[in-house]
Write an enzyme that holds these catalytic residues in place. Structure first.
Site, short mmCIF file in Angstrom:
data_model
loop_
_atom_site.label_atom_id
_atom_site.label_comp_id
_atom_site.label_asym_id
_atom_site.label_seq_id
_atom_site.Cartn_x
_atom_site.Cartn_y
_atom_site.Cartn_z
N CYS A 56 0.83 -1.22 0.00
CA CYS A 56 0.00 0.00 0.00
C CYS A 56 0.86 1.25 0.00
CB CYS A 56 -0.89 0.04 1.24
SG CYS A 56 -1.90 -1.41 1.42
C1 BEZ Z 1 0.43 -5.42 2.02
O1 BEZ Z 1 1.42 -4.75 1.79
O2 BEZ Z 1 -0.67 -4.90 2.21
C2 BEZ Z 1 0.53 -6.90 2.01
C3 BEZ Z 1 1.68 -7.52 1.54
C4 BEZ Z 1 1.75 -8.89 1.52
C5 BEZ Z 1 0.69 -9.66 1.96
C6 BEZ Z 1 -0.45 -9.04 2.43
C7 BEZ Z 1 -0.53 -7.66 2.45
#
Ligand code: BEZ
Length: 211
Positions: free
Chosen positions: A45
């Site tokens: 994100c």
């Molecule tokens: C994330 O950055 O939101 C994320 C990365 C890997 C697995 C799940 C979420």
């Protein structure tokens, strides 16, 4: 039931990093992109929100207002935004909804319990000036979205809306477009002065009308 193309994008009022926003009022007559993020302080994100900020001019020139949503609260967003700015070397110039009551996530079916009980998936809703949903897209939390593709889809949607042309597989800005089936070949020849190339009676190409 999940939202479908052509449905009116559900309206809501929410706290955001840019104050309280009523979604439909905030959209006005613009195109919009609402996109969800699993949670604050997550790695993918952080890159996506930075990328969106870097593409500010690209969204603006297409008349698209961008708004993000994450199910954390405003205090959390307030602490996370400086990280996004530092990591990506940008100013976050669009609102992030603080959806701690999951109102927006629920309205837009962004929580898929068999993927995660708490976090949203990566949803994208492109909304037209008529407030209707033009595109939905769902990515898993572990895959960052392709923002070049999002801009490409917006270009395609706007070409259809403005000129009655569609876009073929792997189309890129500047390449030939396809006359939509609703336009007859006779009308197409009159409507598209750059010419109509007829491959099949139902497959008619014309140079991109706005180039
Ligand atoms: C994330 O950055 O939101 C994320 C990365 C890997 C697995 C799940 C979420």
């Amino acid at each position: 039931m999940s939202l479908r193309l052509g449905d009116i994008a559900p309206d809501f009022t929410a706290e955001t990093t840019q104050g309280t926003i009523n979604f439909h009022e905030w959209l006005g007559n613009s195109w919009g992109m609402l996109f969800s993020h699993p949670a604050d302080f997550t790695p993918v994100c952080t890159t996506e929100l930075g990328k969106t900020a870097l593409l500010k001019d690209d969204f603006a020139k297409r008349g698209v207002k961008v708004i993000a949503v994450s199910v954390d609260d405003l205090a959390s967003h307030g602490k996370w935004v400086p990280d996004i700015e530092e990591v990506n070397g940008v100013v976050v110039n669009f609102p992030i909804i603080a959806d701690s009551d999951r109102n927006v996530a629920t309205l837009y079916d962004m929580i898929h319990p068999n993927a995660s009980e708490k976090a949203t998936v990566r949803s994208v809703f492109i909304i037209g000036p008529d407030k209707k949903i033009k595109l939905t897209l769902t990515y898993p939390a572990s895959t960052g979205r392709n923002f070049t593709e999002l801009l490409r889809v917006i270009d395609s949607l706007q070409l259809t809306s403005n000129y009655q042309v569609a876009t073929p597989a792997d189309w890129k800005d500047g390449e030939d477009t396809i006359v939509v089936p609703a336009v007859s070949t006779e009308d197409a020849i009159a409507k598209f002065p750059k010419g109509v190339r007829i491959v099949k009676p139902y497959l008619r190409y014309t140079p991109q009308p706005n180039k």
